[in-house]
Design a protein around this motif. Sequence first.
Motif, PDB file in Angstrom:
ATOM      1  N   GLU A 143       0.811  -1.209   0.000  1.00 59.69           N
ATOM      2  CA  GLU A 143       0.000   0.000   0.000  1.00 59.69           C
ATOM      3  C   GLU A 143       0.849   1.266   0.000  1.00 59.69           C
ATOM      4  OE1 GLU A 143      -3.026   0.029   2.998  1.00 59.69           O
ATOM      5  OE2 GLU A 143      -3.901  -1.843   2.272  1.00 59.69           O
ATOM      6  N   ASP A 144       1.995   1.244   0.677  1.00 60.76           N
ATOM      7  CA  ASP A 144       2.842   2.434   0.765  1.00 60.76           C
ATOM      8  C   ASP A 144       3.899   2.499  -0.342  1.00 60.76           C
ATOM      9  OD1 ASP A 144       4.355   0.333   1.711  1.00 60.76           O
ATOM     10  OD2 ASP A 144       5.157   1.421   3.432  1.00 60.76           O
ATOM     11  N   GLY A 145       3.800   1.634  -1.333  1.00 65.74           N
ATOM     12  CA  GLY A 145       4.731   1.669  -2.460  1.00 65.74           C
ATOM     13  C   GLY A 145       5.429   0.337  -2.674  1.00 65.74           C
ATOM     14  N   ILE A 146       6.438   0.357  -3.511  1.00 65.76           N
ATOM     15  CA  ILE A 146       7.185  -0.869  -3.825  1.00 65.76           C
ATOM     16  C   ILE A 146       8.324  -1.034  -2.829  1.00 65.76           C
ATOM     17  CG2 ILE A 146       8.581  -2.070  -5.550  1.00 65.76           C
ATOM     18  CD1 ILE A 146       7.052  -0.564  -7.707  1.00 65.76           C
ATOM     19  N   HIS A 147       8.437  -2.225  -2.276  1.00 64.02           N
ATOM     20  CA  HIS A 147       9.539  -2.563  -1.369  1.00 64.02           C
ATOM     21  C   HIS A 147      10.496  -3.470  -2.124  1.00 64.02           C
ATOM     22  CE1 HIS A 147       7.704  -1.362   2.634  1.00 64.02           C
ATOM     23  NE2 HIS A 147       6.763  -1.080   1.752  1.00 64.02           N
TER      24      HIS A 147
END
Length: 129
Positions: free
Chosen positions: A49-53
């Motif tokens: 949800e907070d971006g690509i890890h």
Amino acid sequence: MKECMSAALQIQCYQCEDVRQDDCTSPEFIVNCTVNVQDMCQKEELVMEDGIHYRKSCASSGACLIASSGYQQFCTGKLNSVCITCCNTALCNGPRHKRRAASHACAAPSISHYITSLLGLMLLYLCLH
């Protein structure tokens, strides 16, 4: 003699654990992989949800092939997607390149990998004799 042997079959990869947004490709993330054991670079991309890890590391070809094929069905590019890719050239798990035909499964070692391995063995032989 040890210096000569360590140059035989060593690859460099980017290595980082759970880095968000930044794809950890600056020089401080470069590591030397274990000689004759870790012969590939691995890259994991997790869409959250907070971006690509990102997770990047050295890997043995066997472990990387198993991981990439096991997660292939989860590599959708959508939320909670997990893509694992493997490659066998120096720093190949670095920045994304322009997309060609995207393949998330691990590619089989190329002929250049076998040639490099053969040259490394020849170098090792010469170092020992």
